[in-house]
Write a protein that holds these residues in place. Structure first.
Motif, mmCIF file in Angstrom:
data_model
loop_
_atom_site.group_PDB
_atom_site.id
_atom_site.type_symbol
_atom_site.label_atom_id
_atom_site.label_comp_id
_atom_site.label_asym_id
_atom_site.label_seq_id
_atom_site.Cartn_x
_atom_site.Cartn_y
_atom_site.Cartn_z
ATOM 1 N N GLY A 178 0.881 -1.161 0.186
ATOM 2 C CA GLY A 178 -0.077 0.041 -0.065
ATOM 3 C C GLY A 178 0.908 1.349 0.073
ATOM 4 N N GLY A 179 1.862 1.371 0.830
ATOM 5 C CA GLY A 179 3.002 2.089 0.991
ATOM 6 C C GLY A 179 3.461 2.534 -0.336
ATOM 7 N N LEU A 180 3.961 1.439 -1.003
ATOM 8 C CA LEU A 180 4.690 1.488 -2.179
ATOM 9 C C LEU A 180 3.723 2.340 -3.259
ATOM 10 C CD1 LEU A 180 7.249 0.966 -3.781
ATOM 11 C CD2 LEU A 180 6.213 -1.353 -4.152
ATOM 12 N N ALA A 181 2.490 1.711 -3.497
ATOM 13 C CA ALA A 181 1.681 2.281 -4.544
ATOM 14 C C ALA A 181 1.299 3.725 -3.890
ATOM 15 C CB ALA A 181 0.536 1.417 -4.438
ATOM 16 N N SER A 182 1.007 3.946 -3.123
ATOM 17 C CA SER A 182 0.149 5.423 -2.715
ATOM 18 C C SER A 182 1.260 6.553 -2.144
ATOM 19 C CB SER A 182 -0.668 5.232 -1.478
ATOM 20 O OG SER A 182 0.027 4.932 -0.308
ATOM 21 N N ARG A 183 2.530 5.808 -1.849
ATOM 22 C CA ARG A 183 3.673 6.824 -1.384
ATOM 23 C C ARG A 183 3.323 7.580 0.112
ATOM 24 N NH1 ARG A 183 6.754 8.411 -5.328
ATOM 25 N NH2 ARG A 183 6.573 7.093 -7.499
ATOM 26 N N ARG A 184 2.400 6.781 0.661
ATOM 27 C CA ARG A 184 2.220 7.230 2.132
ATOM 28 C C ARG A 184 2.282 6.028 2.861
ATOM 29 N NH1 ARG A 184 -2.286 8.601 2.869
ATOM 30 N NH2 ARG A 184 -3.185 7.914 0.743
ATOM 31 N N SER A 185 3.157 6.152 3.887
ATOM 32 C CA SER A 185 3.505 4.988 4.788
ATOM 33 C C SER A 185 2.703 4.956 5.928
ATOM 34 C CB SER A 185 4.846 4.730 4.818
ATOM 35 O OG SER A 185 5.388 6.090 5.737
ATOM 36 N N LYS A 186 2.270 6.088 6.350
ATOM 37 C CA LYS A 186 1.580 6.221 7.933
ATOM 38 C C LYS A 186 2.580 6.000 9.014
ATOM 39 C CE LYS A 186 -2.791 7.627 7.273
ATOM 40 N NZ LYS A 186 -3.617 8.599 8.192
ATOM 41 N N LEU A 187 3.639 6.438 8.688
ATOM 42 C CA LEU A 187 4.922 6.071 9.484
ATOM 43 C C LEU A 187 5.638 7.242 9.809
ATOM 44 C CD1 LEU A 187 5.810 3.074 10.701
ATOM 45 C CD2 LEU A 187 7.568 3.211 8.697
ATOM 46 N N ILE A 188 6.001 7.397 11.292
ATOM 47 C CA ILE A 188 6.665 8.491 11.710
ATOM 48 C C ILE A 188 7.988 8.026 12.388
ATOM 49 C CG2 ILE A 188 6.598 10.624 13.154
ATOM 50 C CD1 ILE A 188 4.537 11.128 10.841
ATOM 51 N N ALA A 189 9.157 8.562 11.928
ATOM 52 C CA ALA A 189 10.379 8.090 12.658
ATOM 53 C C ALA A 189 10.688 9.012 13.577
ATOM 54 C CB ALA A 189 11.404 8.057 11.582
ATOM 55 N N VAL A 190 10.852 8.517 14.849
ATOM 56 C CA VAL A 190 11.184 9.547 16.015
ATOM 57 C C VAL A 190 12.768 9.051 16.281
ATOM 58 C CG1 VAL A 190 10.471 10.152 18.374
ATOM 59 C CG2 VAL A 190 8.700 9.679 16.538
ATOM 60 N N VAL A 191 13.496 10.064 16.408
ATOM 61 C CA VAL A 191 14.935 9.676 16.853
ATOM 62 C C VAL A 191 15.391 10.714 18.227
ATOM 63 C CG1 VAL A 191 17.368 10.227 16.048
ATOM 64 C CG2 VAL A 191 15.776 9.741 14.296
ATOM 65 N N VAL A 192 15.697 9.807 19.205
ATOM 66 C CA VAL A 192 15.937 10.717 20.357
ATOM 67 C C VAL A 192 17.311 9.997 20.644
ATOM 68 C CG1 VAL A 192 13.614 10.461 21.361
ATOM 69 C CG2 VAL A 192 14.991 8.407 21.397
ATOM 70 N N PRO A 193 18.134 10.861 21.626
ATOM 71 C CA PRO A 193 19.298 10.553 22.167
ATOM 72 C C PRO A 193 19.190 9.325 22.991
ATOM 73 C CG PRO A 193 19.089 12.620 22.568
ATOM 74 C CD PRO A 193 17.630 12.059 22.342
ATOM 75 N N GLN A 194 18.320 8.927 23.763
ATOM 76 C CA GLN A 194 17.940 7.693 24.294
ATOM 77 C C GLN A 194 16.485 7.477 24.865
ATOM 78 O OE1 GLN A 194 19.978 9.313 28.849
ATOM 79 N NE2 GLN A 194 21.110 7.815 27.709
ATOM 80 N N ILE A 195 16.291 6.503 25.217
ATOM 81 C CA ILE A 195 14.990 6.194 25.498
ATOM 82 C C ILE A 195 14.743 6.199 27.012
ATOM 83 C CG2 ILE A 195 12.856 4.535 25.299
ATOM 84 C CD1 ILE A 195 14.184 3.594 22.947
#
Lengths: 311, 311
Positions: free
Chosen positions: B37-54
DNA sequence: TTGTATGCGTTATCAG
DNA sequence: CTGATAACGCATACAA
């Protein structure tokens, strides 16, 4: 196809060709599309992790360990919060499965039959963590909360405490610890100790409030808490009322969080290696995904009681 | 195609057809493939979150808030740990971009030029959090650490403290707070206060050790800590040495973590709404992704100084 | 060691 | 409201 190989299995490509590919990648800023790659290869290099909550002193170390170990193995972590209800968890897992994770980490062993069906049907490796059962969905890393409760009761009795009060959160694993605790107490003539229920997440302040509530209802020589956070709150509340810990009132925690050892008085508690749970879970999943046999699918990491000053 | 519509935009399909589709989905246990779905629609409904530590008391509440808000909006969270080095972060983001996230959350505003280039080139919405700058990569939710330091210095001077010692972790945001603090101190005739460096993550025990170290080196009337965790450790260490807080030694924290208010003595600190950072960041990203204009791309959530008992 | 043909499971687009 | 067709960007399988 040569580009694909140069990037994924460079040892199968002539070094000079690899160089050319790398150069072109740099020049163009090419970033592979993992959605397309996953679709074609049927491997997403994605692990879904489901926890009741993130901002919880217990789980957060496990999550960090999972993330660290997965990073080493080349996987990414999809992290989801399920809360403490089964229905949410089932819906969540269904949504997660649509991303075709290579593996799933579930917290706990109590799942709706719906979830079990879906997950077995998806045929994806699963590790359940933070609990113990002889019949996991698939693999498991955890320990027996019931035994923690029993060990706590035995310690408490050995120390001569006879009037325990409980400061307890309402989640399932805490309930198991309570069951183990009460069973041993009961066998020793102490039945139905008074309990102050505390809302999740366990907070320092709820520990204070919970103790205040208990002290209105009865007379105790030891307060057993379902977590160190509550224990620390209880200790502060006791001290602020002029009670000496442990002389006037002893306090026992659970988890051996980082402040437990350095607290004044140092908190007597049950130590659990929260990182190991995450590290082993990630390793087991990655091994299984990559075809290695996981010889021991159920790992009991155990726990140990830590006698300090507070009880 | 009708199945796709029935599942994603049922209002465009005859109700009876929708029913039939739903029934078939249930009967077969069909789970859509979001990779395809993501490949076709070009929307993944995914957000990447980057933190120094959890496993950091500060970030964990923000992460939880992001996760909660994203869940409401129908997104999943890919959570990654970058550590405190820029190179790791750049590599990480490149790997994350291959999953074609619809948005990215980055912690802090100091990134390698490499990372900036990659991320701008990817043309993906970005929110930087936990810091402030007039020139963000894209959007931003945070506050000024320098001002926090200045406000702390002003409070401390107003209270008449003149011999401050610092208990400080070595990360960049803490350094900014230190810069603000020292600048105001300098202007008031107090130059180069003594500092005990503390390793990350900030722990209760490192607070104890750090204070012990400081006390060997000099004489202080107030200890300023880069976090409440260190402050609590410092207070315990002071008390265990027979020092009264704040009479003999005052202590100031940062963060207003949950134990700060209930501690004995209650910790004087700087309050920051960690949840709001996450909630706003998630909202801004989702709004932008879904086409709404984000009218204020830079949000300063501010902070406020909380005077309690410890200083 | 490299290349060709094909398909992964969706959605965009256009036609009915 | 429903269907046919053609991508989406890769990796598998096989051929050269």
């Amino acid at each position: 196809m040569t580009v694909s190989r140069a990037l994924n299995t460079p040892q199968l490509v002539r070094p000079k060709t690899v160089e050319k590919v790398i150069a072109a990648v740099k020049a163009t800023g090419y970033i592979p599309n993992a959605l397309a790659g996953g679709l074609a290869s049927r491997r997403s290099k994605l692990i879904a992790v489901v926890v009741p909550q993130i901002n919880n002193n217990m789980f957060v170390d496990t999550i960090q360990a999972i993330s660290d170990e997965l990073a080493v193995r080349g996987y990414h972590m999809l992290l989801c919060v399920a809360g403490y209800t089964q229905q949410t968890e089932a819906d969540l897992v269904a949504a997660l499965l649509s991303r075709r994770p290579d593996g799933i980490v579930l917290t706990g062993i109590h799942h709706s039959t719906d979830l079990k069906k879906v997950i077995l049907n998806a045929n994806v490796p699963v590790v359940e963590i933070w609990d113990l059962t002889p019949t996991p969905l698939d693999m498991l890393v955890g320990f027996s909360h019931e035994k923690v409760g029993q060990a706590t009761a035995e310690y408490l009795l050995r120390k001569g405490y006879r009037r325990p009060g409980l400061l307890w959160t309402v989640d399932k694993r805490a309930a198991q610890r309570k069951a183990g605790l009460c069973e041993v107490l009961e066998r020793n003539g102490i039945s139905e100790p008074r309990v102050a229920d505390v809302a999740l997440p366990a907070r320092f302040t709820s520990g204070r409030q919970g103790l205040a509530q208990l002290l209105e209802q009865g007379d105790f020589d030891v307060i057993v808490c379902s977590s160190d956070t509550l224990a620390q709150g209880a200790i502060i509340e006791a001290q602020s009322r002029g009670l000496q810990v442990p002389q006037d009132l002893a306090v026992i925690g659970f988890g051996d969080l980082d402040f437990a050892a350095g607290n004044q008085p140092a908190i007597t508690t049950v130590s659990v290696d929260r990182q190991i749970i995450g590290q082993r879970a990630a390793t087991m999943l990655a091994d299984r995904i990559e075809g290695s046999e996981v010889d021991v699918p159920v790992v009991d990491i155990g726990f140990h009681f830590v006698e300090r000053e507070s009880a």
